[in-house]
Write an enzyme that holds these catalytic residues in place. Structure first.
Site, short mmCIF file in Angstrom:
data_model
loop_
_atom_site.label_atom_id
_atom_site.label_comp_id
_atom_site.label_asym_id
_atom_site.label_seq_id
_atom_site.Cartn_x
_atom_site.Cartn_y
_atom_site.Cartn_z
N GLY A 1 0.82 -1.22 0.00
CA GLY A 1 0.00 0.00 0.00
C GLY A 1 0.85 1.25 0.00
N GLY B 1 2.46 4.68 1.32
CA GLY B 1 2.93 5.19 2.59
C GLY B 1 4.24 4.59 3.06
CD GLU C 1 -3.43 0.81 -4.17
OE1 GLU C 1 -4.58 0.64 -4.61
OE2 GLU C 1 -3.24 1.32 -3.05
CG ASN D 1 -4.24 9.88 4.03
OD1 ASN D 1 -4.25 11.11 4.26
ND2 ASN D 1 -3.24 9.12 4.35
N GLY E 1 -6.82 1.53 -1.93
CA GLY E 1 -6.98 0.19 -2.49
C GLY E 1 -6.91 -0.90 -1.45
CE LYS F 1 -0.52 12.54 17.99
NZ LYS F 1 0.27 13.21 16.95
#
Lengths: 498, 498
Positions: B265, B267, B290, B380, B384, B404
């Site tokens: 994916g 990122g 993708e 976001n 896909g 965090k």
């Protein structure tokens, strides 16, 4: 004896009693049994496994895989005998359900198309034994299934040994109705060549090496009848909303006049909705579904539907007698397939199905819970609803807007278990109306679901929830501290109403 | 001028300025623009639409569809100009995100394979205008895409009028890299004939009637560079766990030695994990994905991967320069497809992909939230990930166990937004370890996820939650009054830790 039912003479010597065949089972084995929504289940050997587990001193606990649910209280008797360590991919038995919810039986709630895909890839362990009900064994040892194909073919192919139950109560004329096609093991796999519901792509029987057939048991018991309730005022309203909606889609050029093939899930509501199409203006309908219930035969008999493809035939008692006594009438209009094919994403997407399944509850954004009462307790299982909803052109979820005389709302602020999420749900429909969620943002979905689908008793409560949540902002507004207020109120007071 | 880039002489007269082309846009129009993860986006006309919306007195608000996210701050500028009424199916812009979460822009978060399927069926309205970046226009008027195909082909085919942006900054040598294949409108549809990642089934350009091309705009701006961060210690650990797991699957005969095709994916984490395969023992890997990110070229360059199929190429700034200056080197090892094909359930199931996507958070039963911070605020979009996870052989979701500085746990009792449910998630992996959920019941899943994936800071809290929930019973035990305690605590105190 049984020359017509066991045409392979070499196999007639394998005939034995169910009790003797059940001796093939050992503690810890993985067993695959035929049976899909009460149809074509193995009816004798599983009960002997239960008897052994009850009566013998040695532990006898197995993993049991099936197509879907079984008849004849088999799951109850196995559960009561303590014979089930693990069960997949679906069940509908009250006793087994309680054992699952206690954590005593490990239940794997699976998309029905996926079980044998995982098994074929060695990801669910090695299948020790398959127990398959058959109408006949052919000259070459091919197993002719009865009223379901389900996972039977892959179980027989993948198991080390196979027990066949020849059921004399199942009409021999079922032979020829099945289309057995099994995908290759990946990565070398060709397209699945079904492009219309009536396409036949495989064989009429399950071909395995005859030496794998370890025992043959003769039975003579009909399938358990289906338990679906007849259509009522509410289900007629749901069917009416859907028919009106699809007429609208046709008028806007979104669908052809005869509609794409229909799928309808297991159970009363989906069955009643499908029956409702008998009174619709649509003609030349086709069915590409998993269970063929009474409603499918309503449509075939009335001439509204021209063809039906499924993985099983599950009928009410009267209908069973009628259909199976005149099965020849349906021979050219029916096919039974492996559930891996009936529920295959490739075919569902290609055909552009209208998939109608039942929701236990839906939330204001269109997420659907199909399985877990109160978010925690398993009812039956996801079944094929996910296979169909994700890849269908129109994923419809139907439910009555309230249950238990209005004390439960089927439209809630947030579902406490999500089987079908907002991305996969196109239509929510209750007796109150229909929400078409296609192309809507969550805030628009909430307006539509509350306005069109919720019962008037709950509309203001849902509007208040949404308004307060929207005040906090967000693409999908929620108040996490109040999201399950309907459910916790019901748990505390017996009603979702304040 | 531009003879090499606009080889159809009849069309050279259509060259105009971006400002003039943007005059084709009217208030309320539905516009489809090229662009997939910053690659191959229309770079000039959308900005002129934003300028018009800002400067003119008349309202100018449109529905904007794209492949996926855009570069060049286009979504920001359109949002600031108030030009977006509706946006689909994906975005990554901070300004647009805020507008979505305020409810000012209706965002439809869609599976990326589904947008043009719905559009083709007239279910998202009529596409008025397509704006497509091209490397060239062929002799016959065919549009040659640049660094993405995305939804460009269907947009061009379905739109009433088309604006082409010829981008001189995109190498002309991109021509030949694309494979344009569009499924027939249902119900008459044939199988999608891809059986291996390198199969080419379509044309090198998008063929439409040349009279539909209303304007051609010349631009000269590179794609925005990707913003993924480099691999770090945690992502290397995640990659290590996955590689070890897949070696184990190979050793058990569940996977072939060269693995099935990989999808990763968008990122940082998925990119880093894929890069990690460069140091794996696997050979002859293929990619069917993708977005092709830097990681794909790491694998191609090192010889670990032999072929990559995608819908776009999105690279960091250095990598962009390197790859596009030597694109010939990759010509036989790359193909760019429509996202309907790259993400098609039929192909994903057939190839048996390993799909690696990023989770925002996962719960103890393996349900995954990919999109909604705090269950409410859009990050976001699902992109896909659903297309792949549902139909892949191995659906992997990766995340770091905490964010965090430990104040957020990525493993929570219950996800407050469910994009991928327990039925579709096979593997959850964090830097702590990997939970293989295949064939497990929910109670077993909880044990595995808590033990293997949760950060030690949160393990006991999660165990306590599970123990208290299991005491209440249920197939999937929960305490609805405590299910979101991590999230409400974070909202109140800034930390999920008590």
């Amino acid at each position: 004896m049984y020359e017509d039912r066991i045409r392979c003479a070499a196999l007639r010597g394998k005939i034995t009693s169910a009790a003797a065949a059940a001796q093939l089972v050992r503690d810890g084995m993985i067993v695959g049994a035929s049976g899909f929504t009460r149809a074509g289940d193995a009816k004798a050997v599983p009960l002997e496994i239960a008897r052994r587990a009850r009566e013998e001193n040695e532990p006898l606990r197995i993993t049991l895989m099936t197509g879907a649910s079984l008849g004849h209280d088999t799951d109850r008797l196995l559960t009561e005998a303590g014979a089930l360590a693990r069960r997949l991919p679906f069940q509908v038995d009250a006793t087994l359900r309680r054992a699952i919810n206690r954590g005593d039986v490990m239940f794997v709630d699976q998309h029905l198309s996926e079980t044998v895909e995982l098994l074929r890839a060695n990801r669910l362990g090695k299948l020790d034994l398959a127990i398959i009900e058959a109408a006949a064994i052919t000259e070459t040892g091919g197993i002719v299934p009865t009223t379901s194909v389900g996972n039977s073919a892959s179980f027989a192919i993948l198991a080390e040994r196979v027990i066949v139950e020849i059921n004399l109560a199942q009409p021999a004329a079922l032979e020829g109705l099945h289309d057995i096609w099994i995908p290759e093991r990946r990565p070398q796999r060709d397209p699945l060549p079904i492009v219309e519901p009536h396409d036949r792509i495989g064989a009429a029987a399950i071909e395995i090496p005859i030496e794998k057939i370890a025992a043959i048991v003769i039975t003579n018991t009909p399938d358990s009848a289906s338990t679906v309730l007849p259509a009522d005022h509410d289900t007629a309203l749901i069917a009416g909303h859907l028919i009106e909606f699809f007429q609208h889609e046709v008028s806007r050029g979104r669908l052809p006049k005869q509609l794409p093939p229909l799928q309808a899930g297991i159970g009363t509501i989906a069955n009643a909705v499908l029956s409702g199409f008998a009174a619709s203006p649509f003609e030349a309908l086709t069915i590409y579904s998993e269970v063929l219930q009474d409603s499918t035969f309503d449509l075939l008999d009335s001439g509204k539907a021209t063809f039906a493809s499924g993985a099983s035939i599950t009928l009410s008692a009267q209908r069973q007698e009628k259909v199976f006594s005149e099965i020849e009438r349906y021979r050219d209009r029916l096919v039974l397939r492996p559930q891996e094919v009936s529920n295959h994403p490739e075919v569902i997407r290609r055909l552009g199905l209208i998939a109608i399944n039942t929701a236990l509850e839906a939330d204001i954004y269109g997420n659907v819970n199909s399985t877990h009462v109160g978010g925690t307790h398993m009812m039956n299982g996801i079944g094929g609803s996910g296979d169909f909803a994700r890849n269908a052109a129109y994923a419809v979820f139907a439910t009555k807007s309230v249950a238990k005389d209005g004390r439960i709302s089927s439209i809630v602020p947030m579902v406490p278990h999500c089987d079908h999420n907002e991305h996969d749900v196109d239509i929510v429909v209750t007796e109150r109306g229909l929400a078409n969620l296609t192309g809507l943002a969550p805030r628009e979905r909430a307006m539509s679901v509350i306005q069109n689908c919720a019962h008037p008793l709950y509309r203001d409560l849902l509007r208040d929830y949404y308004r307060d949540a929207a005040a906090l902002g967000g693409h999908t507004p929620h108040r996490l501290d109040q999201a399950f207020s309907f459910h916790t109120r019901f748990a505390a007071t017996g009603s979702m109403l304040p």
